[in-house]
Design a protein around this motif. Structure first.
Motif, PDB file in Angstrom:
ATOM      1  N   ARG A   1      -2.632   4.801  -8.742  1.00 20.83           N
ATOM      2  CA  ARG A   1      -4.090   4.842  -8.724  1.00 20.83           C
ATOM      3  C   ARG A   1      -4.576   4.487  -7.328  1.00 20.83           C
ATOM      4  N   SER A   2      -5.799   4.931  -7.000  1.00 21.70           N
ATOM      5  CA  SER A   2      -6.404   4.580  -5.724  1.00 21.70           C
ATOM      6  C   SER A   2      -7.235   3.319  -5.882  1.00 21.70           C
ATOM      7  N   ARG A   3      -7.448   2.623  -4.753  1.00 23.98           N
ATOM      8  CA  ARG A   3      -8.272   1.428  -4.772  1.00 23.98           C
ATOM      9  C   ARG A   3      -8.769   1.138  -3.361  1.00 23.98           C
ATOM     10  N   ALA A   4      -9.844   0.371  -3.277  1.00 20.82           N
ATOM     11  CA  ALA A   4     -10.325  -0.159  -2.009  1.00 20.82           C
ATOM     12  C   ALA A   4      -9.832  -1.593  -1.900  1.00 20.82           C
ATOM     13  N   LEU A   5      -9.374  -1.973  -0.689  1.00 21.33           N
ATOM     14  CA  LEU A   5      -8.815  -3.307  -0.480  1.00 21.33           C
ATOM     15  C   LEU A   5      -9.499  -3.999   0.691  1.00 21.33           C
ATOM     16  N   GLU A   6      -9.684  -5.311   0.583  1.00 15.39           N
ATOM     17  CA  GLU A   6     -10.061  -6.146   1.721  1.00 15.39           C
ATOM     18  C   GLU A   6      -8.942  -7.155   1.935  1.00 15.39           C
TER      19      GLU A   6
ATOM     20  N   ILE B   1      -9.843  -6.807   7.151  1.00 15.69           N
ATOM     21  CA  ILE B   1      -9.693  -5.366   7.253  1.00 15.69           C
ATOM     22  C   ILE B   1      -9.954  -4.746   5.881  1.00 15.69           C
ATOM     23  N   LEU B   2     -10.824  -3.742   5.866  1.00 18.06           N
ATOM     24  CA  LEU B   2     -11.135  -2.990   4.654  1.00 18.06           C
ATOM     25  C   LEU B   2     -10.355  -1.679   4.711  1.00 18.06           C
ATOM     26  N   LEU B   3      -9.696  -1.319   3.613  1.00 20.05           N
ATOM     27  CA  LEU B   3      -8.849  -0.125   3.594  1.00 20.05           C
ATOM     28  C   LEU B   3      -9.029   0.688   2.326  1.00 20.05           C
ATOM     29  N   PHE B   4      -8.646   1.956   2.437  1.00 23.97           N
ATOM     30  CA  PHE B   4      -8.512   2.822   1.266  1.00 23.97           C
ATOM     31  C   PHE B   4      -7.027   2.968   0.978  1.00 23.97           C
TER      32      PHE B   4
ATOM     33  N   MET C   1       0.842  -1.193   0.000  1.00 25.76           N
ATOM     34  CA  MET C   1       0.000   0.000   0.000  1.00 25.76           C
ATOM     35  C   MET C   1       0.878   1.244   0.000  1.00 25.76           C
ATOM     36  N   PHE C   2       0.292   2.348  -0.459  1.00 24.12           N
ATOM     37  CA  PHE C   2       1.013   3.615  -0.516  1.00 24.12           C
ATOM     38  C   PHE C   2       0.087   4.740  -0.045  1.00 24.12           C
ATOM     39  N   GLY C   3       0.325   5.217   1.173  1.00 26.98           N
ATOM     40  CA  GLY C   3      -0.438   6.350   1.692  1.00 26.98           C
ATOM     41  C   GLY C   3      -1.837   6.006   2.150  1.00 26.98           C
ATOM     42  N   ASN C   4      -2.078   4.836   2.689  1.00 32.00           N
ATOM     43  CA  ASN C   4      -3.402   4.289   2.988  1.00 32.00           C
ATOM     44  C   ASN C   4      -4.135   5.008   4.125  1.00 32.00           C
ATOM     45  N   HIS C   5      -5.473   4.844   4.115  1.00 36.00           N
ATOM     46  CA  HIS C   5      -6.364   5.439   5.109  1.00 36.00           C
ATOM     47  C   HIS C   5      -7.471   4.445   5.494  1.00 36.00           C
ATOM     48  N   CYS C   6      -8.126   4.759   6.617  1.00 37.29           N
ATOM     49  CA  CYS C   6      -9.416   4.168   7.001  1.00 37.29           C
ATOM     50  C   CYS C   6      -9.387   2.641   7.138  1.00 37.29           C
TER      51      CYS C   6
ATOM     52  N   GLY D   1      -9.089   9.460   1.957  1.00 36.96           N
ATOM     53  CA  GLY D   1     -10.086   8.552   1.413  1.00 36.96           C
ATOM     54  C   GLY D   1     -10.664   7.667   2.499  1.00 36.96           C
ATOM     55  N   ALA D   2     -11.801   7.022   2.212  1.00 33.26           N
ATOM     56  CA  ALA D   2     -12.460   6.197   3.216  1.00 33.26           C
ATOM     57  C   ALA D   2     -13.261   5.084   2.553  1.00 33.26           C
ATOM     58  N   VAL D   3     -13.552   4.050   3.349  1.00 33.45           N
ATOM     59  CA  VAL D   3     -14.320   2.894   2.887  1.00 33.45           C
ATOM     60  C   VAL D   3     -15.271   2.446   3.981  1.00 33.45           C
ATOM     61  N   GLN D   4     -16.397   1.873   3.580  1.00 32.81           N
ATOM     62  CA  GLN D   4     -17.369   1.310   4.518  1.00 32.81           C
ATOM     63  C   GLN D   4     -18.031   0.108   3.869  1.00 32.81           C
ATOM     64  N   ARG D   5     -18.024  -1.048   4.523  1.00 33.59           N
ATOM     65  CA  ARG D   5     -18.728  -2.220   4.027  1.00 33.59           C
ATOM     66  C   ARG D   5     -20.183  -2.130   4.490  1.00 33.59           C
ATOM     67  N   LEU D   6     -21.103  -2.200   3.542  1.00 33.76           N
ATOM     68  CA  LEU D   6     -22.532  -2.065   3.826  1.00 33.76           C
ATOM     69  C   LEU D   6     -23.162  -3.422   4.111  1.00 33.76           C
ATOM     70  N   ALA D   7     -24.357  -3.397   4.683  1.00 34.85           N
ATOM     71  CA  ALA D   7     -25.005  -4.621   5.150  1.00 34.85           C
ATOM     72  C   ALA D   7     -25.322  -5.594   4.017  1.00 34.85           C
ATOM     73  N   ASN D   8     -25.514  -5.099   2.788  1.00 33.32           N
ATOM     74  CA  ASN D   8     -25.819  -5.991   1.669  1.00 33.32           C
ATOM     75  C   ASN D   8     -24.573  -6.490   0.964  1.00 33.32           C
ATOM     76  N   GLY D   9     -23.381  -6.188   1.503  1.00 34.59           N
ATOM     77  CA  GLY D   9     -22.132  -6.638   0.912  1.00 34.59           C
ATOM     78  C   GLY D   9     -21.470  -5.623   0.000  1.00 34.59           C
ATOM     79  N   ASN D  10     -22.197  -4.560  -0.355  1.00 33.46           N
ATOM     80  CA  ASN D  10     -21.598  -3.503  -1.172  1.00 33.46           C
ATOM     81  C   ASN D  10     -20.604  -2.696  -0.335  1.00 33.46           C
ATOM     82  N   THR D  11     -19.826  -1.866  -1.001  1.00 35.71           N
ATOM     83  CA  THR D  11     -18.834  -1.023  -0.332  1.00 35.71           C
ATOM     84  C   THR D  11     -19.046   0.431  -0.734  1.00 35.71           C
ATOM     85  N   LEU D  12     -19.141   1.295   0.269  1.00 35.91           N
ATOM     86  CA  LEU D  12     -19.222   2.735   0.030  1.00 35.91           C
ATOM     87  C   LEU D  12     -17.803   3.289   0.084  1.00 35.91           C
ATOM     88  N   ILE D  13     -17.415   4.011  -0.953  1.00 36.46           N
ATOM     89  CA  ILE D  13     -16.056   4.545  -1.073  1.00 36.46           C
ATOM     90  C   ILE D  13     -16.114   6.064  -1.131  1.00 36.46           C
TER      91      ILE D  13
END
Length: 497
Positions: free
Chosen positions: A328-333, A314-317, A300-305, A359-371
């Motif tokens: 480039r940016s990405r969301a990671l699990e 762990i879910l990360l930005f 990772m490079f410069g990660n958040h959240c 940046g930030a990430v959130q795993r939603l109850a239906n399995g989707n991810t809010l970025i």
């Protein structure tokens, strides 16, 4: 706001035709629309989205899936940097205390100073101020624990002499103050975590200065960012943590360092660093360091959240800033047990999703991810198979609402900012059945972009022809004056990363 001409509306819809899609593909443009751009009702997680405009705004917004404002809270402070909605309907928010361009104040991005709790009606019911000039300040974030205590991320100062005594190479210690956002800095701002109870009493602390050394359970004070990055990056802003979370099942504190590009599991009882992931070259002498077009061993490079999930992952930005091979940016699990990335999301075109320093990430109850792609005020929801099912561009630029934005709405070029003035540090989605909403009025109060802002998620439809006549959308119910122009007497921009 001036009414949009028909030709302008047609142009914008044309842009949408070229760029919008339920897939992870978009376009590059200098002029573009704001508000809700896309909404797949069948696949998106239904609820309400909470966010704080970072620049020149003292207001926290709660919007529905169509971008209508359903509730707001107002503080005397600009965001420092985000809020969360508690199950009891209270808002827990970090604020940025005013600072002066003189020694003792913190000019590092993310500095806040106060945590406030408001009830649903906007009454302040609790606060904790963590700011003493020249000594300590809250920054970035916080975490309300199951027992009602609050963990707060802070910086505390140590002198150059103290830093050298802790093992810092004297060659890398500045001989004169470093300017950061107009503030002279001549001390190291070192990360720490403070846990306070509802009465404001400190019940636990963890200090990075107690864990300096070499090896897997220590932080190497001489692992530093390159000097050419400028500012305080390579010196006084050494570790730059930006996350504190808590896992009650294992009594584990989760921390995240942007500069070291790692997240950590800290034993709440012993304070020991029990696990780390992201950048072996920060501590392992056998790891490959990044080089020209070579990421080396760094993941990772410069990660958040860094966010713990119920499955133990762990879910990360991952911002991707300064990544040699693919900036480039990405969301990671990440699965900590195996150290493997088990899911990730990035867009095909880097200009569609790229946030340099936040940046930030959130795993939603239906399995989707809010970025939350902070530097573009860009918030979107993706499915596990990478489909974008909701997309939003914050229309609040430096405290002013804009339906259409252009090059003038970005900050002046800067190597460490690279952002629009509609920055949002974190956003959170709360489901329709979230306890905070029980018995509360969530009646739409008007569109977040103003009455005359086009609703692109509604007006765009597959098969639309750019040259076809475009009818102006019917005006939504007029919002209260404050919601339509909401600068709320906000102060100067709080630029942070």
């Amino acid at each position: 706001m001036r009414k949009l001409h028909r030709w302008h509306m047609a142009l914008l819809l044309g842009i949408m035709l070229m760029g919008l899609s339920a897939q992870a593909f978009a376009y590059e443009a200098i002029t573009g629309p704001t508000g809700v751009l896309f909404y797949d009702r069948a696949k998106a997680y239904q609820g309400y989205t909470l966010f704080d405009p970072t620049v020149a705004s003292k207001t926290t917004y709660l919007i529905d899936m169509q971008g209508n404002i359903v509730h707001t809270w107002t503080s005397e402070y600009t965001a420092g940097l985000h809020s969360v909605l508690l199950p009891n309907g209270h808002l827990l928010r970090a604020g940025a205390v005013p600072k002066k361009a003189e020694e003792g104040y913190c000019g590092i991005g993310g500095a806040g100073g106060i945590i406030e709790e408001f009830d649903w009606d906007g009454n302040k019911v609790w606060e904790y101020k963590l700011f003493t000039k020249g000594k300590e300040i809250q920054h970035h974030t916080f975490c309300r624990m199951p027992n009602g205590n609050t963990m707060i991320l802070g910086w505390e100062t140590i002198s150059n002499r103290e830093a050298i005594k802790l093992g810092r190479n004297p060659v890398t210690v500045p001989r004169k103050p470093i300017m950061s956002k107009g503030i002279p800095t001549d001390k190291f701002w070192m990360d720490f975590v403070r846990e306070v109870n509802p009465e404001g009493k400190t019940v636990w602390e963890w200090h990075v200065t107690d864990h300096i050394g070499t090896g897997p359970k220590k932080l190497d004070f001489n692992y530093i960012l390159p000097e050419p990055m400028g500012g305080t990056y390579a010196n006084y802003d050494w570790s730059h943590f930006n996350t504190v979370n808590y896992i009650p099942e294992t009594d584990t504190v989760v921390l995240n360092s942007r500069n070291l590009s790692e997240f950590y599991f800290v034993n709440h009882k012993t304070g020991e660093i029990e696990y780390r992931w992201g950048n072996p070259s920060a501590w392992d002498t056998t790891a490959r360091k990044p080089g020209y077009w070579d990421d080396g061993s760094q993941k990772m490079f410069g990660n958040h959240c860094a966010t713990p999930l119920k499955n133990g992952h762990i879910l990360l930005f991952d911002n991707g800033s300064e990544r040699p091979q693919d900036r480039r940016s990405r969301a990671l699990e990440v699965d900590p047990k195996t150290g493997e990335i088990v899911w990730q999301f990035a867009t095909r075109h880097t200009n569609s999703f790229n946030s340099h320093r936040q940046g930030a990430v959130q795993r939603l109850a239906n399995g989707n991810t809010l970025i939350t792609s902070t530097h573009g005020g860009h918030i979107f929801e993706v499915t596990m198979d990478g489909q974008v099912v909701w997309e939003f561009i914050s229309p609040i630029f430096a405290g002013k609402i804009k339906a259409v934005v252009n090059n003038n709405d970005a900050f002046a070029p800067d190597a460490h900012l690279d952002a629009m003035t509609n920055m949002v540090h974190r956003a959170y989605r709360y489901g329709e059945d979230y306890p905070a909403f029980y018995g509360k009025s969530l009646t739409p109060q008007g569109y977040i972009g103003g009455d005359d802002c086009p609703r692109f998620f509604r007006d765009y439809h597959a098969g639309a022809v750019v040259a076809a006549p475009v009818q102006a959308p019917a005006a939504a119910a007029k919002a209260p004056a404050k919601a339509a122009s909401d600068d709320g007497g906000d102060g100067p921009a709080m630029v942070a990363y």
